[in-house]
Design a protein around this motif. Structure first.
Motif, short mmCIF file in Angstrom:
data_model
loop_
_atom_site.label_atom_id
_atom_site.label_comp_id
_atom_site.label_asym_id
_atom_site.label_seq_id
_atom_site.Cartn_x
_atom_site.Cartn_y
_atom_site.Cartn_z
N ASP A 292 -0.42 4.20 6.38
CA ASP A 292 -0.75 5.11 5.28
C ASP A 292 -0.80 4.36 3.96
OD1 ASP A 292 -0.90 7.40 6.88
OD2 ASP A 292 1.25 7.79 6.67
N VAL A 293 -1.75 4.77 3.11
CA VAL A 293 -1.83 4.28 1.73
C VAL A 293 -1.32 5.40 0.85
CG1 VAL A 293 -3.37 3.46 -0.09
CG2 VAL A 293 -3.83 2.83 2.30
N SER A 294 -0.39 5.11 -0.05
CA SER A 294 0.13 6.16 -0.91
C SER A 294 -0.91 6.56 -1.95
CB SER A 294 1.43 5.71 -1.61
OG SER A 294 1.15 4.77 -2.62
N ARG A 295 -0.84 7.79 -2.41
CA ARG A 295 -1.79 8.29 -3.42
C ARG A 295 -1.74 7.44 -4.68
NH1 ARG A 295 0.21 13.85 -2.18
NH2 ARG A 295 1.67 13.34 -3.82
N ARG A 296 -0.55 7.05 -5.09
CA ARG A 296 -0.45 6.30 -6.34
C ARG A 296 -0.91 4.85 -6.22
NH1 ARG A 296 4.47 4.03 -5.31
NH2 ARG A 296 5.21 2.82 -7.03
N LYS A 297 -1.01 4.33 -5.03
CA LYS A 297 -1.49 2.96 -4.82
C LYS A 297 -2.98 2.90 -4.46
CE LYS A 297 2.32 0.41 -5.03
NZ LYS A 297 2.44 -0.88 -5.67
N LYS A 298 -3.58 4.04 -4.18
CA LYS A 298 -4.94 4.11 -3.65
C LYS A 298 -5.97 3.43 -4.57
CE LYS A 298 -8.47 7.38 -2.17
NZ LYS A 298 -8.78 8.80 -1.94
N VAL B 236 0.81 -1.21 0.00
CA VAL B 236 0.00 0.00 0.00
C VAL B 236 0.85 1.27 0.00
CG1 VAL B 236 -2.03 -1.01 1.09
CG2 VAL B 236 -0.23 -0.02 2.52
N HIS B 237 2.11 1.11 0.30
CA HIS B 237 3.01 2.26 0.43
C HIS B 237 4.42 1.76 0.17
CE1 HIS B 237 5.13 5.58 2.43
NE2 HIS B 237 4.00 6.28 2.29
N ASN B 238 5.30 2.68 -0.15
CA ASN B 238 6.70 2.31 -0.39
C ASN B 238 7.30 1.51 0.75
OD1 ASN B 238 8.68 2.44 -2.34
ND2 ASN B 238 9.67 4.21 -1.40
N VAL C 45 -5.14 2.70 6.42
CA VAL C 45 -5.71 1.40 6.75
C VAL C 45 -5.49 1.18 8.24
CG1 VAL C 45 -5.48 -1.08 6.41
CG2 VAL C 45 -5.27 0.45 4.47
N ILE C 46 -6.53 0.72 8.91
CA ILE C 46 -6.38 0.31 10.31
C ILE C 46 -6.44 -1.21 10.32
CG2 ILE C 46 -7.34 0.41 12.63
CD1 ILE C 46 -8.45 3.19 11.89
N MET C 47 -5.38 -1.79 10.85
CA MET C 47 -5.30 -3.25 10.90
C MET C 47 -6.02 -3.77 12.14
SD MET C 47 -3.70 -3.68 8.09
CE MET C 47 -3.30 -5.42 8.08
N TYR D 88 -6.57 -8.93 7.13
CA TYR D 88 -6.62 -8.38 8.48
C TYR D 88 -6.87 -6.88 8.52
CZ TYR D 88 -4.85 -12.96 9.66
OH TYR D 88 -4.70 -14.31 9.79
N ILE D 89 -7.51 -6.36 7.47
CA ILE D 89 -7.89 -4.95 7.47
C ILE D 89 -9.16 -4.80 8.30
CG2 ILE D 89 -8.72 -3.02 6.07
CD1 ILE D 89 -7.11 -4.19 3.74
N LYS D 90 -9.12 -3.87 9.23
CA LYS D 90 -10.29 -3.60 10.06
C LYS D 90 -11.10 -2.44 9.48
CE LYS D 90 -11.32 -2.55 14.90
NZ LYS D 90 -10.68 -2.33 16.20
N LYS D 91 -10.39 -1.43 8.93
CA LYS D 91 -11.07 -0.24 8.47
C LYS D 91 -10.20 0.51 7.47
CE LYS D 91 -13.28 3.84 10.51
NZ LYS D 91 -13.56 4.53 11.77
N TYR D 92 -10.83 1.19 6.51
CA TYR D 92 -10.13 2.08 5.60
C TYR D 92 -10.66 3.49 5.83
CZ TYR D 92 -8.73 4.61 1.44
OH TYR D 92 -8.23 5.57 0.60
N ILE D 93 -9.76 4.44 6.02
CA ILE D 93 -10.14 5.83 6.23
C ILE D 93 -9.76 6.61 4.97
CG2 ILE D 93 -9.78 7.90 7.63
CD1 ILE D 93 -8.97 5.99 9.93
N ARG D 94 -10.75 7.28 4.39
CA ARG D 94 -10.49 8.05 3.17
C ARG D 94 -9.57 9.22 3.45
NH1 ARG D 94 -16.66 8.45 1.55
NH2 ARG D 94 -16.98 6.28 0.99
N GLY D 95 -8.89 9.64 2.40
CA GLY D 95 -7.99 10.78 2.49
C GLY D 95 -7.26 10.89 1.17
N GLU D 96 -6.21 11.68 1.13
CA GLU D 96 -5.44 11.81 -0.10
C GLU D 96 -5.05 10.44 -0.64
OE1 GLU D 96 -1.81 14.42 -1.17
OE2 GLU D 96 -2.95 15.48 0.37
N GLY D 97 -4.43 9.67 0.19
CA GLY D 97 -4.15 8.28 -0.13
C GLY D 97 -5.02 7.40 0.76
N GLY D 98 -5.25 7.92 1.94
CA GLY D 98 -6.04 7.20 2.92
C GLY D 98 -5.17 6.48 3.92
#
Length: 98
Positions: free
Chosen positions: A83-89, A52-54, A74-76, A62-72
């Motif tokens: 953090d999720v990178s913008r280019r991987k979102k 999800v990120h570099n 993930v809460i495990m 095991y993802i519990k929740k995803y929070i939106r944002g620029e990349g967003g």
């Protein structure tokens, strides 16, 4: 000091740390290993892991929740926030939403 055999299903996520990787497990422990994140990415791709990120590879089971944002973010299941990178979102959201 030797070899430790770890069941893939026990790995929550892996974080890059220079030339090392830190593995985080369901039961709360973590270990530092002398293997690059890229090597883990290649090994674990067939087992529902996604980079999800570099510096982060997560177990999609095991993802519990995803929070939106620029990349967003993930809460495990253990509460770790990644953090999720913008280019991987977009690719990430296609995987988890369908």
């Amino acid at each position: 000091e030797g070899l430790e055999f770890i069941p893939i299903k026990s790995i929550l996520h892996i974080e890059s740390s220079s030339n090392y990787s830190k593995l985080f497990f369901l039961e709360g422990k973590s270990i530092l290993v002398t293997k690059l994140l890229k090597e883990f990415e290649d090994l674990l791709l067939p087992y529902q892991f996604f980079r999800v990120h570099n510096s982060h590879l997560i177990n999609l089971k095991y993802i519990k929740k995803y929070i939106r944002g620029e990349g967003g973010q993930v809460i495990m299941q253990n509460g770790d926030v990644i953090d999720v990178s913008r280019r991987k979102k977009d690719e990430f959201l296609k995987l988890i939403v369908g």
